[in-house]
Design a protein around this motif. Structure first.
Motif, PDB file in Angstrom:
ATOM      1  N   GLN A 198       0.827  -1.206   0.000  1.00  0.00           N
ATOM      2  CA  GLN A 198       0.000   0.000   0.000  1.00  0.00           C
ATOM      3  C   GLN A 198       0.863   1.259   0.000  1.00  0.00           C
ATOM      4  N   ALA A 199       1.944   1.218   0.769  1.00  0.00           N
ATOM      5  CA  ALA A 199       2.846   2.371   0.802  1.00  0.00           C
ATOM      6  C   ALA A 199       3.496   2.605  -0.565  1.00  0.00           C
ATOM      7  N   LEU A 200       3.911   1.530  -1.218  1.00  0.00           N
ATOM      8  CA  LEU A 200       4.505   1.654  -2.549  1.00  0.00           C
ATOM      9  C   LEU A 200       3.493   2.210  -3.547  1.00  0.00           C
ATOM     10  N   ALA A 201       2.275   1.725  -3.469  1.00  0.00           N
ATOM     11  CA  ALA A 201       1.233   2.200  -4.382  1.00  0.00           C
ATOM     12  C   ALA A 201       0.959   3.680  -4.165  1.00  0.00           C
ATOM     13  N   GLN A 202       0.929   4.097  -2.911  1.00  0.00           N
ATOM     14  CA  GLN A 202       0.692   5.512  -2.632  1.00  0.00           C
ATOM     15  C   GLN A 202       1.834   6.368  -3.175  1.00  0.00           C
ATOM     16  N   ALA A 203       3.063   5.931  -2.951  1.00  0.00           N
ATOM     17  CA  ALA A 203       4.222   6.695  -3.424  1.00  0.00           C
ATOM     18  C   ALA A 203       4.221   6.836  -4.937  1.00  0.00           C
ATOM     19  N   LEU A 204       3.940   5.762  -5.636  1.00  0.00           N
ATOM     20  CA  LEU A 204       3.912   5.812  -7.095  1.00  0.00           C
ATOM     21  C   LEU A 204       2.759   6.683  -7.595  1.00  0.00           C
ATOM     22  N   GLY A 205       1.622   6.604  -6.930  1.00  0.00           N
ATOM     23  CA  GLY A 205       0.490   7.444  -7.325  1.00  0.00           C
ATOM     24  C   GLY A 205       0.810   8.916  -7.207  1.00  0.00           C
ATOM     25  N   ILE A 206       1.538   9.280  -6.165  1.00  0.00           N
ATOM     26  CA  ILE A 206       1.914  10.683  -5.977  1.00  0.00           C
ATOM     27  C   ILE A 206       2.985  11.094  -6.986  1.00  0.00           C
ATOM     28  N   ALA A 207       4.056  10.317  -7.072  1.00  0.00           N
ATOM     29  CA  ALA A 207       5.201  10.699  -7.902  1.00  0.00           C
ATOM     30  C   ALA A 207       4.892  10.652  -9.394  1.00  0.00           C
ATOM     31  N   ARG A 208       4.146   9.647  -9.817  1.00  0.00           N
ATOM     32  CA  ARG A 208       3.892   9.438 -11.248  1.00  0.00           C
ATOM     33  C   ARG A 208       2.623  10.128 -11.725  1.00  0.00           C
ATOM     34  N   ASP A 209       1.563  10.083 -10.891  1.00  0.00           N
ATOM     35  CA  ASP A 209       0.251  10.547 -11.332  1.00  0.00           C
ATOM     36  C   ASP A 209      -0.207  11.831 -10.665  1.00  0.00           C
ATOM     37  N   GLY A 210       0.464  12.235  -9.596  1.00  0.00           N
ATOM     38  CA  GLY A 210       0.074  13.458  -8.905  1.00  0.00           C
ATOM     39  C   GLY A 210      -1.220  13.346  -8.135  1.00  0.00           C
ATOM     40  N   VAL A 211      -1.526  12.169  -7.621  1.00  0.00           N
ATOM     41  CA  VAL A 211      -2.753  11.976  -6.847  1.00  0.00           C
ATOM     42  C   VAL A 211      -2.473  11.081  -5.649  1.00  0.00           C
ATOM     43  N   VAL A 212      -3.311  11.231  -4.625  1.00  0.00           N
ATOM     44  CA  VAL A 212      -3.272  10.354  -3.468  1.00  0.00           C
ATOM     45  C   VAL A 212      -4.707   9.977  -3.109  1.00  0.00           C
ATOM     46  N   HIS A 213      -4.887   8.766  -2.618  1.00  0.00           N
ATOM     47  CA  HIS A 213      -6.221   8.308  -2.226  1.00  0.00           C
ATOM     48  C   HIS A 213      -6.348   8.357  -0.707  1.00  0.00           C
ATOM     49  N   THR A 214      -7.437   8.950  -0.239  1.00  0.00           N
ATOM     50  CA  THR A 214      -7.690   9.028   1.194  1.00  0.00           C
ATOM     51  C   THR A 214      -8.182   7.672   1.701  1.00  0.00           C
ATOM     52  N   ALA A 215      -8.275   7.554   3.024  1.00  0.00           N
ATOM     53  CA  ALA A 215      -8.711   6.291   3.630  1.00  0.00           C
ATOM     54  C   ALA A 215     -10.121   5.910   3.194  1.00  0.00           C
ATOM     55  N   ASP A 216     -10.956   6.919   2.897  1.00  0.00           N
ATOM     56  CA  ASP A 216     -12.327   6.622   2.463  1.00  0.00           C
ATOM     57  C   ASP A 216     -12.465   6.570   0.940  1.00  0.00           C
ATOM     58  N   GLY A 217     -11.334   6.524   0.233  1.00  0.00           N
ATOM     59  CA  GLY A 217     -11.358   6.286  -1.204  1.00  0.00           C
ATOM     60  C   GLY A 217     -11.409   7.511  -2.091  1.00  0.00           C
ATOM     61  N   GLN A 218     -11.344   8.698  -1.524  1.00  0.00           N
ATOM     62  CA  GLN A 218     -11.372   9.901  -2.354  1.00  0.00           C
ATOM     63  C   GLN A 218     -10.027  10.079  -3.064  1.00  0.00           C
ATOM     64  N   ARG A 219     -10.090  10.571  -4.290  1.00  0.00           N
ATOM     65  CA  ARG A 219      -8.898  10.823  -5.106  1.00  0.00           C
ATOM     66  C   ARG A 219      -8.566  12.306  -5.011  1.00  0.00           C
ATOM     67  N   VAL A 220      -7.404  12.622  -4.434  1.00  0.00           N
ATOM     68  CA  VAL A 220      -7.044  14.002  -4.149  1.00  0.00           C
ATOM     69  C   VAL A 220      -5.789  14.381  -4.941  1.00  0.00           C
ATOM     70  N   PRO A 221      -5.824  15.477  -5.715  1.00  0.00           N
ATOM     71  CA  PRO A 221      -4.615  15.911  -6.422  1.00  0.00           C
ATOM     72  C   PRO A 221      -3.511  16.276  -5.429  1.00  0.00           C
ATOM     73  N   LEU A 222      -2.288  15.842  -5.708  1.00  0.00           N
ATOM     74  CA  LEU A 222      -1.168  16.122  -4.813  1.00  0.00           C
ATOM     75  C   LEU A 222       0.122  16.149  -5.621  1.00  0.00           C
ATOM     76  N   ARG A 223       0.640  17.340  -5.848  1.00  0.00           N
ATOM     77  CA  ARG A 223       1.905  17.496  -6.557  1.00  0.00           C
ATOM     78  C   ARG A 223       3.036  17.580  -5.542  1.00  0.00           C
ATOM     79  N   ALA A 224       4.025  16.742  -5.697  1.00  0.00           N
ATOM     80  CA  ALA A 224       5.133  16.718  -4.751  1.00  0.00           C
ATOM     81  C   ALA A 224       6.464  16.703  -5.480  1.00  0.00           C
ATOM     82  N   ASP A 225       7.446  17.373  -4.892  1.00  0.00           N
ATOM     83  CA  ASP A 225       8.813  17.380  -5.404  1.00  0.00           C
ATOM     84  C   ASP A 225       9.682  16.344  -4.703  1.00  0.00           C
ATOM     85  N   THR A 226       9.276  15.959  -3.496  1.00  0.00           N
ATOM     86  CA  THR A 226      10.071  15.042  -2.688  1.00  0.00           C
ATOM     87  C   THR A 226       9.166  14.115  -1.890  1.00  0.00           C
TER      88      THR A 226
END
Length: 260
Positions: A198-226
């Motif tokens: 799950q941690a790997l999936a979250q990291a890839l979603g942020i770094a590659r796609d610019g999104v993170v999923h909340t615990a209740d399943g919402q898709r939230v835009p998140l741009r990160a440099d690090t």
């Protein structure tokens, strides 16, 4: 004008140097081989002079960028307990800790590249504009070339930009997010992602796609440099190795923000 970071790469940072005295936390020397930036504790929440010196030397040996991990003065609580501090106090304690780590980098013939608040101070500065401004001013007053790390979308990032500092918007590999982009507090159940996949999936979603999923399943835009890895996690080294490979397989170059 603030500096921008090319998005075909991602910084992988870790909170290190958190041992002190005879007490040891994490396998920093091995973890450094997987990172591009290291945030080194400056004695307020963890670390001591010998640990700081050793961690600086190891970061240099691995070619890892060195940053000051500044905290509230809370060694017993590992800097995770909120304290009432004024903006002037936050400015002073930030300067004090940057200066402490700077002594070791200068003696070793290298330099600091960034500053990142730790724990409760980090979260307080994410939402409190006055506190964020005080921390950003301390960084700027010490050396305006330093980059300020802060939670993506937070008051701290905005404070850094306002002062003309280079900033790095940070996201977390192993922390749950709320719909507003803030971190779920550690005191709540499941705030820390224990499952490695799950941690790997979250990291890839942020770094590659610019999104993170909340615990209740919402898709939230998140741009990160690090992306941050916690060096005190039970499986920190294993996760770091897998994440390093996964990011490179996704076509991302792992490099510190100030790297060429």
């Amino acid at each position: 004008m603030t500096k921008t970071i090319t998005m075909n790469r991602i910084d992988l940072n870790g909170d290190l140097g958190e041992s002190f005295g005879t007490w040891r936390m994490g396998d920093d020397d091995a973890l450094l081989a997987q990172l591009s930036s290291a945030n080194i504790a400056c004695g307020f929440h963890a670390g001591d002079p010998e640990i700081m010196r050793h961690t600086v030397a190891q970061a240099m040996a691995h070619g890892v960028a060195i940053g000051a991990h500044v905290s509230l003065p809370d060694l017993q609580g590992f800097g995770r307990r909120e304290m009432s501090v004024t903006p002037d106090e936050a400015h002073a304690l930030t300067l004090y800790q940057i200066g402490a780590l700077h002594a070791f980098t200068r003696a070793a013939g290298t330099r600091l590249t960034h500053v990142k608040p730790h724990g409760a101070l980090y979260n307080m500065a994410a939402r409190d504009a006055a506190l964020a401004d005080a921390i950003a001013r301390a960084v700027h007053d010490f050396d305006p070339r330093l980059r300020l790390f802060g939670l993506a979308g937070s008051a701290l990032i905005e404070a850094g930009k306002t002062l003309g500092l280079a900033v790095a918007a940070e996201a977390f590999v192993d922390r749950r997010y709320r719909a507003d982009g803030s971190l779920q507090p550690r005191r709540e159940a499941d705030a820390v992602i224990e499952d490695m996949d799950q941690a790997l999936a979250q990291a890839l979603g942020i770094a590659r796609d610019g999104v993170v999923h909340t615990a209740d399943g919402q898709r939230v835009p998140l741009r990160a440099d690090t992306l941050c890895l916690h060096g005190d996690g039970a499986h920190a080294l294993q996760l770091a190795r897998k994440l390093h490979k996964a990011l490179e397989a996704a076509g991302l170059r792992i490099a510190a923000p100030d790297a060429a």
